[in-house]
Design a protein around this motif. Structure first.
Motif, PDB file in Angstrom:
ATOM      1  N   GLU A 162      -2.191  -7.767 -11.202  1.00 30.09           N
ATOM      2  CA  GLU A 162      -2.589  -7.271 -12.513  1.00 30.09           C
ATOM      3  C   GLU A 162      -3.403  -5.989 -12.456  1.00 30.09           C
ATOM      4  O   GLU A 162      -3.673  -5.388 -13.488  1.00 30.09           O
ATOM      5  N   LEU A 163      -3.822  -5.574 -11.244  1.00 30.17           N
ATOM      6  CA  LEU A 163      -4.660  -4.392 -11.110  1.00 30.17           C
ATOM      7  C   LEU A 163      -4.021  -3.419 -10.121  1.00 30.17           C
ATOM      8  O   LEU A 163      -3.315  -3.837  -9.202  1.00 30.17           O
ATOM      9  N   PRO A 164      -4.256  -2.111 -10.269  1.00 28.33           N
ATOM     10  CA  PRO A 164      -3.769  -1.158  -9.275  1.00 28.33           C
ATOM     11  C   PRO A 164      -4.359  -1.478  -7.903  1.00 28.33           C
ATOM     12  O   PRO A 164      -5.486  -1.984  -7.806  1.00 28.33           O
ATOM     13  N   ILE A 165      -3.599  -1.181  -6.841  1.00 25.58           N
ATOM     14  CA  ILE A 165      -4.109  -1.411  -5.493  1.00 25.58           C
ATOM     15  C   ILE A 165      -3.843  -0.200  -4.614  1.00 25.58           C
ATOM     16  O   ILE A 165      -2.850   0.503  -4.780  1.00 25.58           O
ATOM     17  N   ASP A 166      -4.759   0.031  -3.685  1.00 25.82           N
ATOM     18  CA  ASP A 166      -4.615   1.078  -2.679  1.00 25.82           C
ATOM     19  C   ASP A 166      -3.892   0.469  -1.487  1.00 25.82           C
ATOM     20  O   ASP A 166      -4.266  -0.595  -0.998  1.00 25.82           O
ATOM     21  N   LEU A 167      -2.850   1.130  -1.003  1.00 28.14           N
ATOM     22  CA  LEU A 167      -2.025   0.594   0.082  1.00 28.14           C
ATOM     23  C   LEU A 167      -2.643   0.792   1.464  1.00 28.14           C
ATOM     24  O   LEU A 167      -2.066   0.362   2.465  1.00 28.14           O
ATOM     25  N   THR A 168      -3.809   1.422   1.525  1.00 26.91           N
ATOM     26  CA  THR A 168      -4.467   1.628   2.817  1.00 26.91           C
ATOM     27  C   THR A 168      -4.652   0.298   3.542  1.00 26.91           C
ATOM     28  O   THR A 168      -5.133  -0.671   2.964  1.00 26.91           O
ATOM     29  N   GLY A 169      -4.259   0.272   4.812  1.00 33.10           N
ATOM     30  CA  GLY A 169      -4.437  -0.929   5.626  1.00 33.10           C
ATOM     31  C   GLY A 169      -3.222  -1.820   5.707  1.00 33.10           C
ATOM     32  O   GLY A 169      -3.148  -2.694   6.574  1.00 33.10           O
ATOM     33  N   LEU A 170      -2.243  -1.623   4.822  1.00 35.30           N
ATOM     34  CA  LEU A 170      -1.049  -2.473   4.840  1.00 35.30           C
ATOM     35  C   LEU A 170      -0.283  -2.289   6.139  1.00 35.30           C
ATOM     36  O   LEU A 170      -0.096  -1.170   6.618  1.00 35.30           O
ATOM     37  N   GLU A 171       0.192  -3.398   6.702  1.00 38.16           N
ATOM     38  CA  GLU A 171       1.047  -3.368   7.890  1.00 38.16           C
ATOM     39  C   GLU A 171       2.293  -4.204   7.620  1.00 38.16           C
ATOM     40  O   GLU A 171       2.217  -5.239   6.960  1.00 38.16           O
ATOM     41  N   ILE A 172       3.414  -3.731   8.114  1.00 33.38           N
ATOM     42  CA  ILE A 172       4.706  -4.389   7.886  1.00 33.38           C
ATOM     43  C   ILE A 172       5.364  -4.655   9.229  1.00 33.38           C
ATOM     44  O   ILE A 172       5.570  -3.722  10.018  1.00 33.38           O
ATOM     45  N   ASP A 173       5.684  -5.918   9.495  1.00 37.34           N
ATOM     46  CA  ASP A 173       6.494  -6.279  10.648  1.00 37.34           C
ATOM     47  C   ASP A 173       7.840  -6.752  10.129  1.00 37.34           C
ATOM     48  O   ASP A 173       7.933  -7.834   9.536  1.00 37.34           O
ATOM     49  N   ALA A 174       8.866  -5.937  10.319  1.00 36.18           N
ATOM     50  CA  ALA A 174      10.231  -6.289   9.923  1.00 36.18           C
ATOM     51  C   ALA A 174      11.086  -6.223  11.184  1.00 36.18           C
ATOM     52  O   ALA A 174      11.264  -5.144  11.755  1.00 36.18           O
ATOM     53  N   ARG A 175      11.584  -7.339  11.643  1.00 41.54           N
ATOM     54  CA  ARG A 175      12.324  -7.371  12.895  1.00 41.54           C
ATOM     55  C   ARG A 175      13.682  -6.671  12.748  1.00 41.54           C
ATOM     56  O   ARG A 175      14.441  -7.017  11.840  1.00 41.54           O
ATOM     57  N   ALA A 176      14.067  -5.667  13.563  1.00 41.84           N
ATOM     58  CA  ALA A 176      13.414  -5.224  14.769  1.00 41.84           C
ATOM     59  C   ALA A 176      12.834  -3.815  14.590  1.00 41.84           C
ATOM     60  O   ALA A 176      12.803  -3.037  15.533  1.00 41.84           O
ATOM     61  N   TRP A 177      12.397  -3.468  13.382  1.00 44.50           N
ATOM     62  CA  TRP A 177      11.668  -2.221  13.224  1.00 44.50           C
ATOM     63  C   TRP A 177      10.397  -2.285  14.049  1.00 44.50           C
ATOM     64  O   TRP A 177       9.863  -3.377  14.297  1.00 44.50           O
TER      65      TRP A 177
END
Length: 466
Positions: A137-152
């Motif tokens: 419901e609120l805007p968010i800053d994407l700083t710190g997000l990490e994505i593990d998508a196999r096999a990226w």
């Protein structure tokens, strides 16, 4: 599921013993070299060289003017953060840029995965992509997000140029993978009509037949998706994914989330045409009217809401008074004629019973149909208790499942495709409270849409069919 929970050992529910994921800080100019492979070149687009210069592909979405300026920093695909940002008091990651509110992982939901495009995977006109929706419901800053998508390789917001990017409620983060750096759009980060697009280059593509996606900030875990087959750590996401993997999409197809309620299991996912940057028809909703929608039926969310496994009275009569009550949370109707109930969570449970019409009305046709907002009770064919005015479904046995419901046994409700649609007592420790052996009352779900966790259930007088 509860999000932003720090994973720790020695506790039940969604807690597990998990060391922080390895995080390596590499500079943007360092190419990605997968272990055991020949060195590869993985550089993002330069100011003068990108696929944008050679013409817009079908995957490149138009940018729009926004009140925030997308970063144009080119990054290598293999850079990751050196460690998670400091945690806030609510478990989110704090922003070190001051450009927006801190990252709330519970507000980010994997929406679509496209692992096997038509054409060359990662080609200039056929990038692989992952789409993440902001459901908060609120805007968010994407700083710190990490994505593990196999096999990226592990992707971090900092390395992708997303640090300081603010995602608004309802917007989407579209992540594109190109095999060649020359095909990465310039700039790699750009605003699109419904959010933010980021592109990167890597020789490592998504697995087609099986794989996993995990959102996290360090060892703080967010949403997960497992498809095709069970995955190794960290994609196994124990406690974050329930039951069997979702079916892998076919060539040229995506896996799309089709459920407004996050069950963290295969019932949330189905194959769909790729729609990068936009919600699919299934997500946006289809009504079957003349408003330009596809007319396909909306999937119904069905939840187990009440279970009586220890009825009052002598033990030899208890089995004939047991019942399970379910509710259709909508938005569509559902025909339960091909569904089954079992006291076993395995993919091929023994003693699974079909659901047959006995009496009552579910508010739609055929007789085994259950309309949104309506409830049905499931009983054995020697049931002796009250039924109410709603739909009554009976098993093909004298009891429910395999010789009735033992007090600590789980209950699994599966649809005609054998997808697990709802559970009761699917907990790591079946003896944890509330304990039906200690009280001859029903256990009732506090909120029909809540996750199947011990705190969701409480004792109450049985109310079958009410």
């Amino acid at each position: 599921m509860p999000r932003n929970a720090t994973i720790a050992g020695g506790e039940h529910g969604r807690m597990r013993n998990c060391a922080p994921l390895p995080l390596v800080l590499l500079l943007a100019c360092v190419p990605f070299e997968p272990p055991g492979s020949e060195p590869t070149t993985s550089v993002a687009a330069t100011e003068s060289g990108s696929s944008a210069a050679s013409g817009t592909t079908s995957w490149q979405l138009p940018a729009r003017e926004r009140d925030k300026t997308p970063s144009s920093t080119s990054t290598s695909t293999t850079t990751t953060t050196s460690g998670p940002p400091p945690a806030t008091s609510d478990g989110g990651a704090s922003s070190d840029t001051g450009t927006g509110p801190p990252l709330d992982l519970s507000a980010l939901q994997i929406a679509e995965l496209h692992p096997d495009p038509n054409g060359k995977d990662g080609g200039p006109d056929s990038p692989e992509f992952l789409e993440i929706a902001h459901v908060g419901e609120l805007p968010i800053d994407l700083t710190g997000l990490e994505i593990d998508a196999r096999a990226w390789p592990t992707l971090s917001a900092d390395a992708l140029g997303l640090a300081g990017q603010v995602l608004l409620p309802g917007e989407r983060l579209l992540v594109l993978r190109f095999a060649a750096a020359a095909d990465v759009p310039d700039p790699p980060v750009a605003a699109i009509d419904n959010g933010v697009r980021v592109a990167f280059a890597s020789s490592e593509g998504l697995r087609n037949a099986d794989g996993g996606v995990l959102l996290h900030v360090g060892d703080i875990m967010g949403d997960a998706l497992i498809h095709g087959a069970a995955q190794p750590a960290p994609w196994d996401a124990r406690g974050l994914w329930l039951g069997a993997p979702a079916a892998a999409p076919g060539p040229g197809e995506s896996l799309c989330r089709g459920s407004a309620i996050d069950h963290d299991d295969a019932s949330d996912w189905s194959a769909c045409p790729p729609s990068p940057g936009t919600a699919t028809e299934l997500e946006a909703g289809t009504t079957g009217d003349d408003s330009g929608t596809t007319g396909e039926a909306l999937p119904a969310e069905v939840a187990i809401v009440e279970v009586l496994s220890n009825p009052p009275g002598p033990g030899n009569l208890e089995k004939h008074a047991e019942f399970v009550e379910i509710e259709n949370l909508g938005p569509g109707t559902v025909d339960l004629a091909t569904w089954t109930i079992a006291d076993d969570l395995s993919d091929a449970p023994t003693g699974a019973d079909p659901l047959l019409f006995l009496a009552g009305d579910g508010g739609c046709q055929p007789s085994t149909c259950l309309a949104p907002g309506q409830r049905a009770i499931i009983v054995g064919n020697l049931y002796t208790g009250p039924t109410g005015d709603g739909l009554v479904l009976v098993t093909d046995d004298t009891t429910i499942a395999n010789a009735g419901l033992a007090v600590h046994e789980p209950v699994a409700l599966r649809d005609g495709s054998k997808l697990l649609r709802s559970t009761y007592r699917a907990w790591p420790d079946p003896l944890v409270a509330p304990d039906p052996a200690a009280q001859e009352e029903a256990l009732v779900r506090s909120d029909p849409a809540a996750q199947d966790e011990p705190g969701t259930w409480s004792f109450a007088a049985p109310t079958p069919g009410q």
